[in-house]
Design a protein around this motif. Structure first.
Motif, short mmCIF file in Angstrom:
data_model
loop_
_atom_site.label_atom_id
_atom_site.label_comp_id
_atom_site.label_asym_id
_atom_site.label_seq_id
_atom_site.Cartn_x
_atom_site.Cartn_y
_atom_site.Cartn_z
N ARG A 126 0.76 2.16 -7.68
CA ARG A 126 0.61 3.09 -6.55
C ARG A 126 0.84 4.53 -6.98
O ARG A 126 0.12 5.45 -6.56
CB ARG A 126 1.61 2.74 -5.43
CG ARG A 126 1.26 1.54 -4.60
CD ARG A 126 2.15 1.46 -3.36
NE ARG A 126 2.04 0.16 -2.70
CZ ARG A 126 2.87 -0.85 -2.91
NH1 ARG A 126 3.89 -0.71 -3.75
NH2 ARG A 126 2.69 -1.99 -2.29
N GLN A 127 1.86 4.76 -7.80
CA GLN A 127 2.19 6.12 -8.23
C GLN A 127 1.05 6.74 -9.02
O GLN A 127 0.69 7.90 -8.81
CB GLN A 127 3.47 6.11 -9.07
CG GLN A 127 4.73 5.83 -8.26
CD GLN A 127 5.98 5.81 -9.13
OE1 GLN A 127 5.94 6.17 -10.29
NE2 GLN A 127 7.09 5.38 -8.55
N VAL A 128 0.45 5.95 -9.91
CA VAL A 128 -0.66 6.48 -10.70
C VAL A 128 -1.89 6.69 -9.83
O VAL A 128 -2.58 7.71 -9.94
CB VAL A 128 -0.99 5.54 -11.89
CG1 VAL A 128 -2.13 6.12 -12.72
CG2 VAL A 128 0.24 5.34 -12.76
N ILE A 164 -13.49 -1.85 -9.47
CA ILE A 164 -12.18 -2.38 -9.88
C ILE A 164 -11.11 -1.99 -8.87
O ILE A 164 -10.25 -2.81 -8.50
CB ILE A 164 -11.82 -1.87 -11.29
CG1 ILE A 164 -12.84 -2.36 -12.31
CG2 ILE A 164 -10.42 -2.32 -11.69
CD1 ILE A 164 -12.91 -3.86 -12.47
N VAL A 165 -11.15 -0.75 -8.42
CA VAL A 165 -10.16 -0.28 -7.44
C VAL A 165 -10.25 -1.11 -6.17
O VAL A 165 -9.24 -1.58 -5.63
CB VAL A 165 -10.37 1.21 -7.12
CG1 VAL A 165 -9.40 1.67 -6.04
CG2 VAL A 165 -10.20 2.06 -8.37
N SER A 166 -11.46 -1.33 -5.68
CA SER A 166 -11.64 -2.06 -4.43
C SER A 166 -11.28 -3.54 -4.57
O SER A 166 -10.66 -4.11 -3.67
CB SER A 166 -13.10 -1.93 -3.96
OG SER A 166 -13.42 -0.58 -3.69
N ASP A 174 -2.77 -3.94 -0.48
CA ASP A 174 -3.07 -3.85 0.95
C ASP A 174 -3.28 -2.38 1.33
O ASP A 174 -2.69 -1.88 2.30
CB ASP A 174 -1.96 -4.48 1.79
CG ASP A 174 -2.38 -4.66 3.25
OD1 ASP A 174 -3.60 -4.75 3.49
OD2 ASP A 174 -1.51 -4.71 4.12
N TRP A 175 -4.11 -1.70 0.56
CA TRP A 175 -4.28 -0.25 0.71
C TRP A 175 -5.75 0.09 0.46
O TRP A 175 -6.27 -0.19 -0.62
CB TRP A 175 -3.38 0.46 -0.31
CG TRP A 175 -3.46 1.95 -0.33
CD1 TRP A 175 -3.85 2.78 0.67
CD2 TRP A 175 -3.15 2.80 -1.44
NE1 TRP A 175 -3.79 4.09 0.27
CE2 TRP A 175 -3.36 4.12 -1.03
CE3 TRP A 175 -2.70 2.56 -2.74
CZ2 TRP A 175 -3.15 5.22 -1.86
CZ3 TRP A 175 -2.48 3.64 -3.59
CH2 TRP A 175 -2.71 4.96 -3.15
#
Length: 225
Positions: A126-128, A164-166, A174-175
């Motif tokens: 999440r931070q990255v 990849i992100v999706s 869950d974002w």
């Protein structure tokens, strides 16, 4: 004829394939999975994708392959003429890779095994991703293309980073990460509607059963060891 080595379930393979199709370059595909002895003959670290040129020159790493194709076949350009505008395109690509794709990739093993990543891993990711969201909000224009009026390599690159992100970050965290960048989801959907993208996607779906069987056999082999 160029030979594209790899497998259609790979997003990096698909972005190179998109470039080849966009530039209307004749090529053939050689189905091979990462780390195999066959792939090591054309890719120094056994990574997908790799290409072999008609002259027998082997090259790996998707960004390097894309730049090689651009320089070798410049008639259908994917970079602006201005040096500063080209730099912006490359900056978008690099940020998407480092702060969107790579952190999301950390979650792939958990998705493939049907488990949840540890909270510590999720927090690191999440931070990255937040850094990537902030940077891409500053750089992306979507007017109508990601870097402005011209369709560029960044459009192809980020579209396949977003797969990849999706598929992995959004599900594990869950974002809806793409929704954090106004215009990104609409642009991404538009990219997916192109004839080239639909061809690439159909091939990806056709390869998925074979890829998943390969993953399963690799995991079984690792457990035996």
């Amino acid at each position: 004829m160029i030979t594209l080595h790899g497998f259609a379930a790979s997003n990096y393979y698909n972005l190179v394939k998109y470039v080849l199709l966009y530039k209307e370059l004749p090529f053939q595909e050689n189905l091979v999975y990462g780390g195999s002895d066959e792939l090591l003959k054309v890719s120094p670290v056994g990574k997908v994708p790799a290409i072999t040129t008609p002259e027998g020159f082997n090259l790996s790493e998707s960004s390097i392959i894309c730049d090689f194709l651009e320089e070798t076949y410049p008639d259908t350009p994917l970079y602006p003429e201005s040096a500063s505008e080209r730099a912006v395109v490359r900056q978008i690509m690099k940020i998407a890779e480092l702060y969107f794709e790579l952190p999301s990739r950390r979650l792939i093993p958990y998705v493939l095994s049907g488990t949840n990543a540890p909270e510590a891993v999720k927090e690191e990711v999440r931070q990255v991703l937040n850094r990537g969201v902030t940077a891409l909000n500053r750089l992306c224009k979507f007017s109508p293309w990601i870097a402005g009026e011209q369709f560029t390599m960044a459009d192809i690159y980020v579209h396949y980073v977003n797969t990849i992100v999706s598929a992995f970050a959004s599900t594990q965290l869950d974002w809806d990460v793409l929704a954090e960048i106004p215009g990104m989801q609409e642009w991404n959907d538009s990219m997916g509607q192109s004839a080239i993208a639909q061809t690439v996607e159909a091939d990806r779906l056709a390869n998925m059963p074979g890829f998943m069987q390969h993953v399963k056999s690799q995991m079984q082999a690792a457990n035996v060891k």
